[in-house]
Design an enzyme around this catalytic site. Sequence first.
Site, PDB file in Angstrom:
ATOM      1  N   SER A   2       0.534   2.820  -5.655  1.00 25.07           N
ATOM      2  CA  SER A   2       0.809   1.941  -4.522  1.00 25.07           C
ATOM      3  C   SER A   2       1.737   0.816  -4.947  1.00 25.07           C
ATOM      4  O   SER A   2       1.709   0.370  -6.103  1.00 25.07           O
ATOM      5  CB  SER A   2      -0.524   1.354  -4.058  1.00 25.07           C
ATOM      6  OG  SER A   2      -0.315   0.237  -3.234  1.00 25.07           O
ATOM      7  N   TYR A  22      -9.018  -3.186  -6.330  1.00 24.57           N
ATOM      8  CA  TYR A  22      -8.391  -1.939  -5.863  1.00 24.57           C
ATOM      9  C   TYR A  22      -7.034  -1.745  -6.561  1.00 24.57           C
ATOM     10  O   TYR A  22      -6.740  -0.695  -7.139  1.00 24.57           O
ATOM     11  CB  TYR A  22      -8.209  -1.959  -4.337  1.00 24.57           C
ATOM     12  CG  TYR A  22      -7.108  -1.045  -3.862  1.00 24.57           C
ATOM     13  CD1 TYR A  22      -7.294   0.332  -3.843  1.00 24.57           C
ATOM     14  CD2 TYR A  22      -5.861  -1.550  -3.479  1.00 24.57           C
ATOM     15  CE1 TYR A  22      -6.260   1.175  -3.458  1.00 24.57           C
ATOM     16  CE2 TYR A  22      -4.831  -0.717  -3.091  1.00 24.57           C
ATOM     17  CZ  TYR A  22      -5.038   0.652  -3.078  1.00 24.57           C
ATOM     18  OH  TYR A  22      -4.013   1.473  -2.703  1.00 24.57           O
ATOM     19  N   LYS A  80      -5.449   1.108  -9.457  1.00 25.63           N
ATOM     20  CA  LYS A  80      -4.178   1.860  -9.389  1.00 25.63           C
ATOM     21  C   LYS A  80      -3.372   1.630 -10.671  1.00 25.63           C
ATOM     22  O   LYS A  80      -2.853   2.571 -11.271  1.00 25.63           O
ATOM     23  CB  LYS A  80      -3.354   1.426  -8.165  1.00 25.63           C
ATOM     24  CG  LYS A  80      -3.924   1.881  -6.836  1.00 25.63           C
ATOM     25  CD  LYS A  80      -3.849   3.390  -6.665  1.00 25.63           C
ATOM     26  CE  LYS A  80      -4.408   3.893  -5.360  1.00 25.63           C
ATOM     27  NZ  LYS A  80      -4.665   5.331  -5.339  1.00 25.63           N
TER      28      LYS A  80
HETATM   29  N1  UFG Z   1      -1.374  -7.980   9.238  1.00 24.90           N
HETATM   30  C1  UFG Z   1      -1.603  -8.771  10.351  1.00 24.90           C
HETATM   31  N2  UFG Z   1      -2.727  -8.529  11.078  1.00 24.90           N
HETATM   32  C2  UFG Z   1      -3.621  -7.558  10.739  1.00 24.90           C
HETATM   33  C3  UFG Z   1      -3.379  -6.757   9.602  1.00 24.90           C
HETATM   34  C4  UFG Z   1      -2.239  -7.004   8.866  1.00 24.90           C
HETATM   35  O1  UFG Z   1      -0.824  -9.664  10.675  1.00 24.90           O
HETATM   36  O2  UFG Z   1      -4.622  -7.412  11.443  1.00 24.90           O
HETATM   37  C5  UFG Z   1      -0.139  -8.200   8.468  1.00 24.90           C
HETATM   38  C6  UFG Z   1      -0.339  -8.578   7.029  1.00 24.90           C
HETATM   39  O3  UFG Z   1      -0.484  -9.966   6.893  1.00 24.90           O
HETATM   40  C7  UFG Z   1       0.927  -8.024   6.379  1.00 24.90           C
HETATM   41  C8  UFG Z   1       1.246  -6.788   7.213  1.00 24.90           C
HETATM   42  O4  UFG Z   1       0.571  -6.973   8.444  1.00 24.90           O
HETATM   43  O5  UFG Z   1       1.979  -8.936   6.531  1.00 24.90           O
HETATM   44  C9  UFG Z   1       0.780  -5.498   6.596  1.00 24.90           C
HETATM   45  O6  UFG Z   1      -0.591  -5.573   6.272  1.00 24.90           O
HETATM   46  P1  UFG Z   1      -1.442  -4.274   5.851  1.00 24.90           P
HETATM   47  O7  UFG Z   1      -2.847  -4.716   5.622  1.00 24.90           O
HETATM   48  O8  UFG Z   1      -1.213  -3.175   6.826  1.00 24.90           O
HETATM   49  O9  UFG Z   1      -0.752  -3.814   4.504  1.00 24.90           O
HETATM   50  P2  UFG Z   1      -0.537  -4.575   3.127  1.00 24.90           P
HETATM   51  O10 UFG Z   1       0.936  -4.594   2.893  1.00 24.90           O
HETATM   52  O11 UFG Z   1      -1.243  -5.860   3.060  1.00 24.90           O
HETATM   53  O12 UFG Z   1      -1.288  -3.613   2.145  1.00 24.90           O
HETATM   54  C10 UFG Z   1      -0.884  -2.286   2.035  1.00 24.90           C
HETATM   55  C11 UFG Z   1      -2.071  -1.386   1.723  1.00 24.90           C
HETATM   56  C12 UFG Z   1      -2.629  -1.678   0.381  1.00 24.90           C
HETATM   57  C13 UFG Z   1      -1.565  -1.658  -0.631  1.00 24.90           C
HETATM   58  C14 UFG Z   1      -0.421  -2.546  -0.244  1.00 24.90           C
HETATM   59  C15 UFG Z   1       0.709  -2.355  -1.203  1.00 24.90           C
HETATM   60  O13 UFG Z   1      -3.078  -1.567   2.668  1.00 24.90           O
HETATM   61  O14 UFG Z   1      -3.539  -0.671   0.053  1.00 24.90           O
HETATM   62  O15 UFG Z   1       0.056  -2.187   1.041  1.00 24.90           O
HETATM   63  O16 UFG Z   1       1.803  -3.079  -0.882  1.00 24.90           O
HETATM   64  F1  UFG Z   1      -2.068  -2.084  -1.792  1.00 24.90           F
END
Ligand code: UFG
Length: 332
Positions: free
Chosen positions: A124, A148, A152
């Site tokens: 990831s 987590y 990885k």
């Molecule tokens: N976000 C919101 N509201 C929500 C959920 C997310 O505004 O309810 C925002 C977050 O702040 C972020 C974006 O949407 O800016 C993406 O968030 P995600 O949780 O979908 O994804 P992340 O980039 O935080 O995390 C993902 C995977 C992880 C991995 C990571 C690696 O979920 O498993 O990418 O970059 F580790």
Amino acid sequence: MNILVSGGAGFIGSHACFELLDAGHDIIVFDNYYNSSPEALANVEELTGKSFKIYECDMLDRASIEKIFEENTIDAVIHFAGYKAVGESVAKPLMYYNNNITGTVILLETMAKYNVKKIVFSSSATVYGVPETVPINESFPLGVTNPYGRTKLMIEDILRDVCVSDKDWSVVILRYFNPVGAHASSKLRENPKGIPNNLMPRLIQAAKGEVEYLTVFGDDYPTRDGTGVRDYIHVVDLAKGHVKAIDYIADNKGAIEINLGTGNGCSVLELIKTFEKVNGVTVPHKIVERRPGDVAECYADPSLAKELLGWSAVLGLEEMCRDSWRAVMYEA
Ligand code: UFG
């Protein structure tokens, strides 16, 4: 090739199973259905018209893993199985280390015992921690912020060590950015058990009216509209990257890390707007505090994947939004 797919019933795993069969490979799948269901594999069989062996088993169960290698001739493994929720990993680190790390060690030991030394690992972009700049290439410094992510990175290190110890191993470490979308048939899709953490499933809940609104975590990041920027990638593109990685390990030894992303950053508000436009729905949303641990921007430099695998993403944000919503509506 005869490919063993661990965690093949999951979101990315099931799409990869489809693409592997479609490309003419044979597969054997094992999954413990912790965060997936047998239905996804039945749908893969229906869509491809091909059947394959499925083992319901846990990778911590060494005897069951051995049985799979005993009963099949396996050329390579694609390793998806693992726990993947950041928040849960902070609350239950030992559960994550035991499952993800011990499970992988058991899998690798069994592979070595049966002289199967080709593996594609599902890593990831989380291994880049807080990147100093974007786009992120594979030589960026590594660092993680939660258990987590640490699993990885530890598995990546284990695989690199295995390659140093034995030059016969071929390892491709695929670092995924943010997978969304669903198969065009709508029969394969993300179906998280429990409360979803990621943006797309939460956005869908808001669009369906299952929650009052989507919480947008922060609008004061140094990005073009203040909301977090990510590299969303269609799961079908991502799955196709695995077929290319299998071609690559057939001819190359040693370990290599490869980003799978589009190279395009998209903000939370841009994703909401595109989703609303493409699907003709409203996504009620409200700006709230930043989510601890989030980075402002994270998107890939995908050039190595193009150079080494001949792969690049072809599906855009509109297809990702359309297919995610269509699959949910199909189910309803
Ligand atoms: N976000 C919101 N509201 C929500 C959920 C997310 O505004 O309810 C925002 C977050 O702040 C972020 C974006 O949407 O800016 C993406 O968030 P995600 O949780 O979908 O994804 P992340 O980039 O935080 O995390 C993902 C995977 C992880 C991995 C990571 C690696 O979920 O498993 O990418 O970059 F580790």
